[in-house]
Motif scaffolding. Sequence first.
Motif, short mmCIF file in Angstrom:
data_model
loop_
_atom_site.label_atom_id
_atom_site.label_comp_id
_atom_site.label_asym_id
_atom_site.label_seq_id
_atom_site.Cartn_x
_atom_site.Cartn_y
_atom_site.Cartn_z
N TYR A 1 0.84 -1.28 -0.29
CA TYR A 1 0.10 -0.35 0.31
C TYR A 1 1.05 1.23 -0.17
CZ TYR A 1 -3.91 -2.66 0.49
OH TYR A 1 -5.49 -4.15 0.74
N ASP A 2 2.03 0.91 -0.11
CA ASP A 2 3.07 2.65 -0.13
C ASP A 2 3.12 2.73 -1.43
OD1 ASP A 2 6.27 0.86 -1.87
OD2 ASP A 2 4.45 0.13 -1.10
N ALA A 3 3.32 3.72 -2.11
CA ALA A 3 3.20 4.65 -3.48
C ALA A 3 4.14 3.54 -4.91
CB ALA A 3 3.60 5.89 -3.64
N GLY A 4 5.42 3.35 -3.84
CA GLY A 4 6.08 2.87 -4.93
C GLY A 4 5.79 1.21 -5.80
N THR A 5 5.23 0.82 -5.04
CA THR A 5 4.73 -0.79 -5.10
C THR A 5 3.81 -0.91 -6.61
OG1 THR A 5 5.10 -1.81 -3.49
CG2 THR A 5 3.05 -2.91 -4.83
N PRO A 6 2.73 0.61 -6.25
CA PRO A 6 1.61 -0.11 -6.73
C PRO A 6 2.07 0.98 -8.89
CG PRO A 6 1.09 1.74 -5.39
CD PRO A 6 1.49 1.25 -4.96
#
Length: 102
Positions: A28-33
């Motif tokens: 749910y961090d910004a980097g994963t999506p």
Amino acid sequence: MPALTREHTAVAAGSRGPGLSDKPDGGYDAGTPAAGLVAWTAALGHDRFDVVGHDIGTWTGYALAAGHPERAGRPAVAKRRSPASRRPRRSPARPGCSPTRP
């Protein structure tokens, strides 16, 4: 989106977790999506693309543009708010709902 499709290929991705989407334990961090969108657009045959992030999608759009500048052409963000700036509100649909902070 329909207006964009007159001159562009337009695709929309939702955030993970809300609604009927999968609810993984992490990512749910910004980097994963952002990394997922890079892989998704590559699978669609797009090596470089413009990205628009809206509401909480601005976090992913920013992470995508900052972390993958070779892939993101023109990033745009709209309606940016951080969770810290949101104040809980009483909802008439939920009587007795009380804010968690003043």
